[in-house]
Write a protein that holds these residues in place. Structure first.
Motif: not given
Length: 896
Positions: A227-235
């Motif tokens: 999660m430290l490298g998350d850059t978006c959330v997708a649905v």
RNA sequence: GGGCGAUUAACUCAGCGGGAGAGUGCCUCCCUUACAAGGAGGAAGUCGGGGGUUCAAAUCCCUCAUCGCCCACCA
């Protein structure tokens, strides 16, 4: 002729024989200007780090069997030998060596390290070659290849440059599999997936600004630290639950980064919460989502799998420490909503079994699709045939879904990528056959790419690089394509498929081999993979020590049935070792019974036994030839075993003793002496052919014996290795079905009498008289003619045979060969036991008869079955009816 | 999630449309002048379960079960 010891001693025989083969140059084959297409096999090059394991033992026995058979047929034959430089494996070994001196490779530098690798190879690289020799493998030892030989390096470089110039090799920033321990990229197929029990963590990601009543989104992950490298959330775009928040912004917990919510078809609304955290630098799918939506790719891992500075306050932690800390921190922030148990596949390095990380980095790739198409065709149209055939489907499946091949490795030992960069100007990188020092555009200095190539990149060239390619050599012209490739199934993609692709691409569109044998995998007795580190392996060298090379080889061949993997238990070699000894002793018997001035000659059929054994021999030759050429080694081995032991030793040698011994007596008549000579010639002939047929599987014991056989000049050769392979068509002249039928009748009678003897404990030396009643006059003639055999084998002193023979009083009846055999047993008969036995036999026979009768009463059967099948059933019925009648009579008599 | 393989005698495995086989182990007898690492004889299996096709199934088809492997981007 030197005396043969009573027992076969492999140790005393193997070494000198191998030395003689080597000295005789039998393993070498030079290209010939004209003539038949040669038989070529390129050995799967063992790693220089390797030592012989059971898989090698099986695979190399298979190859030696096909190679030796081919050589005996007179076909020019070469088995190309060599070893593989094995990038990661060798580098690991040398690093271990350095570590024992407290050094890392970085301490001594690239050049010195590579030098150490060469030294290591010089010291250890030929271990396995010596082990192949111990097995008796008939490779061309005079011409040993190594995948780092100068000419091989040239081949590798040529391939790279060619593909680069054709645009098939490119460099790109991609998600690759990174082994943090080996510190290198791996290709997809060098990763082994293993299902592990883990968890699915549910995290609450707050929205920056609430959308309606909603102020957060819940994501699920198996790798919290990413999660430290998350850059978006997708649905998913059609997911009603999230439709209103697509486009909204999430504030990434722990980090504080603002990231968008995007809609992407990849997301499976039914899994987890239907919302996916996207970490583009550490997951292939996430990478693709990020590409589609233009999201940032933040690499949070360093090469050793510790958190990079991009991971903020987690920087420096190991990936597992980071996982624990991230989960703990999320929990403390009340953002951890739950933990579910979850099994998921985790990739491990195929060399060191460390968990690999999907990692974003710059690597070199080969665009495989254009290469795969002709390679698929080659198998589809039968230019390459897999054995067993079903592996072709596995091949097609992989080839049709083939993905680009990551070929760069961050190692020092291997073929360095021949690409040069200019740091002084914007010149494009150049792939070159020659080392470049000066930029052609600006004259600035050039720098070579630091990486080396995947070891399999060089292995894929094996069948033609070992014949001198890219030079146009006579070897290449003559020996390519090779005939057979035998290998384990686990390198079907890593190696076999790639050889087909590169072979077709570089050698005039020619496939590298006609046949591929995918041999069984050898497991231990528990059915588990043999592993040296776990101590679950069996060392072939130990086996050869105890059972001889031939014993081990034959034992493996007996178990090589093609479809079934082998659960190898050492006990299984016992019968093969014994078989070698049996061959030895049967041969010893034959040789002991030759006269000093024995003159070899063609076989002479003077008895029905001679006709029988020669007929069986002809059958054997055609079976063995057929089975070896169709790679059914288990079948071939069984046929050899059964013939030699059960037919040749148990019966024919025993049947020969009468003639041999009678003809050797001082008072022997001329006829008896003649019969002895005929018998000797037949024994030698059968033994000669049998040894030839056995030789590919058991080279040592057969060679040792065969050299002692007195043979006619035209049958001789300097070694059994180059003696003529028996031609089934030529031997077919010995086929004699009538003799086979006659002998089986006699043997049945002998067995029946022996059974009675055993049952009533009649000593072997005590003679026995029997009366035989038969319906057929020909049976009477047969028994009369071959009485000596009944006497020799059944201890039958005298007999009366007639169509109207009368059963003597106090005798036991047995039915054999369609005849009734009465054995008088005055005072010995145990009536009670006899009654039980006969009743049991009668019950069995009656039940069989009923079954046959039912079949013959079935109109469907009579109408549709093949005539010969019906005929067979009829005679079976008659036989059984006879038998039932005899047994019933017998029982009545016993009960009277 | 797909695909492949296996399931036959106590054990390890052949056989893969027309009479259940081998090796090992077990029982009995035999050191008979090739071999005791041997010889002779013997006991031992409703060929994983259930359906189906066929005159005929261990063998072909379907299905289930168990075990094993491979491929696959489901967080």
């Amino acid at each position: 002729m030197s005396e043969m010891p009573k027992a076969y001693d492999p140790k005393a025989v193997e070494t000198p024989i191998f030395a003689a083969w080597l000295a005789g140059g039998y393993f070498e084959q030079q290209p010939l200007p004209e003539g038949e297409r040669p038989f070529t096999v390129a050995i799967p090059p063992p790693n220089v780090t390797g030592s012989l394991h059971m898989g090698h033992a099986l695979n190399n026995t298979i190859q030696d069997v096909v190679v030796r058979r081919a050589r005996m047929t007179g076909r020019p034959t070469r088995w190309v030998l060599g070893t593989d430089h094995a990038g990661i494996a060798t580098q690991n070994k040398v690093e271990q060596l350095l570590a024992s001196q407290g050094l890392r490779r970085q301490d001594i530098g690239r050049e010195a390290f590579v030098e150490k690798c060469w030294e290591w190879r010089a010291e250890h690289g030929s271990t396995i070659i010596g082990q192949l020799k111990a097995m008796g493998c008939s490779c061309d030892y005079s011409n040993e290849w190594f995948t780092m030989d100068p000419s091989y390096q040239e081949a590798v470089r040529r391939v790279f440059v060619d593909w680069y110039d054709r645009g098939l090799i490119y460099r790109g920033k991609r998600i690759i599999n990174w082994c943090p321990r080996c510190s290198t990229a791996l290709s997809d197929i060098e990763v082994e997936h293993e299902d592990l029990d883990s968890h699915l963590w549910h995290f609450r990601y707050p929205l920056k600004d609430p959308v309606g009543a909603r102020d957060h989104v819940v994501v699920a992950t198996t790798r919290p630290e990413t999660m430290l490298g998350d850059t978006c959330v997708a649905v998913h775009p059609d997911d009603e639950r999230y439709r209103d928040i697509v486009g909204a912004t999430v504030v990434l917990p722990l980090i504080g980064r603002e990231i968008p919510i995007v809609a992407d078809d990849y997301v499976d609304p039914t899994f987890g919460t239907g919302a996916v955290k996207v970490t583009p630098a550490h997951d292939q799918n996430d990478f693709e989502i990020a590409e589609r939506h233009g999201c940032e790719k933040i690499n949070i891992l360093q090469a050793d799998a510790t958190i990079s500075p991009a991971g903020g306050r987690y920087a420096g932690l190991s990936r597992y420490e980071a996982r624990r800390k991230v989960v703990a921190d999320m929990e403390a922030a009340e953002l951890l909503l739950g933990i579910d148990d979850h099994v998921h596949a985790v990739g491990h390095c195929y060399r060191c079994h460390t968990v690999v990380e999907p990692w974003l980095s710059d690597q070199w790739f080969v665009d495989m699709k254009p290469l795969a198409v002709p390679a698929i065709d080659a198998v589809r149209d039968g230019r390459v045939v897999f054995h067993p055939k079903r592996w072709e489907n596995v091949y097609f499946h992989w080839m049709e879904g083939i993905r680009d091949w990551c070929i760069s490795r961050q190692l020092w030992w291997g073929h360095r990528i021949p690409v040069y960069y200019c740091d002084s100007c914007d010149a494009k990188p150049v792939a070159s056959m020659d080392d470049l020092t000066e930029c052609s555009q600006c004259g600035g200095s050039m720098r070579q790419d630091e990486d080396v190539l995947d070891t399999w990149f060089s292995s894929q060239l094996w069948p033609f690089a070992t014949l001198g390619w890219p030079k146009h050599t006579p070897e290449l012209d003559y020996f390519y394509p090779t005939s057979v490739l035998s290998t384990a199934r686990d390198i079907l993609f890593l190696w076999v498929a790639r050889m087909i692709m590169s072979g077709i691409d570089f050698v005039d569109g020619k496939v590298p081999f006609d046949d591929v044998i995918i041999h069984p995998t050898v497991f231990n007795a528990e059915g588990k993979r043999m592993s040296k580190s776990l101590g679950t392996g069996i060392d072939p060298l130990d086996l050869m020590e105890h059972y001889g090379a031939d014993g081990m080889r034959f034992g493996l061949m007996l178990q090589a049935t093609g479809s079934q993997d082998i659960r190898f238990a050492e006990e299984k070699l016992g019968s093969s070792r014994n078989f070698a000894n049996k061959i030895w002793n049967a041969s010893r018997f034959v040789l002991m019974n030759l006269d000093e001035h024995f003159v070899p000659g063609e076989p002479e059929v003077t008895t029905v036994a001679d006709a029988w054994i020669l007929s069986r021999l002809a059958d054997l030759a055609s079976q063995v030839d057929e089975h070896i050429t169709t790679y059914q080694f288990g079948e071939a081995a069984r046929a050899l075993y059964d013939f030699f032991w059960n037919e040749f030793c148990d019966w024919y040698i025993e049947l020969s003793k009468g003639r041999l011994f009678a003809g050797a007596r001082d008072d022997a008549t001329e006829a008896e002496q003649g019969a002895r000579l005929a018998s000797q010639r037949n024994l030698v002939f059968v033994l000669d052919i049998a040894l030839r047929l056995l030789h590919p599987m058991m080279p040592f014991v057969t060679e040792e014996i065969w050299c002692r056989l007195p043979l006619s000049e035209w049958r001789r050769a300097s070694s059994l290795m180059v003696a003529a392979w028996p031609d089934p068509a030529e031997l077919a002249r010995f086929r004699d079905e009538a003799a086979e039928r006659s002998v089986s009748k006699m043997l049945e009678i002998v067995v029946a009498v022996r059974t009675v003897r055993a049952r009533y404990k009649i000593a072997p030396r005590q003679g026995i008289s029997v009366v035989v009643r038969t319906q057929a006059e020909t049976d009477v003639q047969l028994l009369d003619a071959e009485f000596t055999y009944l006497n020799a084998l059944g201890g039958i002193d005298s007999f009366v045979a007639a169509t109207d023979a009368v059963k003597p009083a106090h005798s036991v009846t047995v039915v054999a060969g369609g005849m009734e055999v009465y054995v008088p047993l005055e005072g010995l008969i145990d009536f009670e036991a006899e009654r039980t036995r006969v009743a049991k036999e009668l019950a069995a026979a009656s039940s069989d008869l009923a079954k046959v009768a039912r079949k013959l009463a079935n109109e469907g059967f009579l109408a549709k079955a093949a005539p010969e099948v019906i005929e067979k059933e009829r005679s079976k019925e008659a036989e059984l009816a006879d038998r039932v009648a005899v047994l019933r009579g017998q029982l009545d008599e016993l009960e009277a």
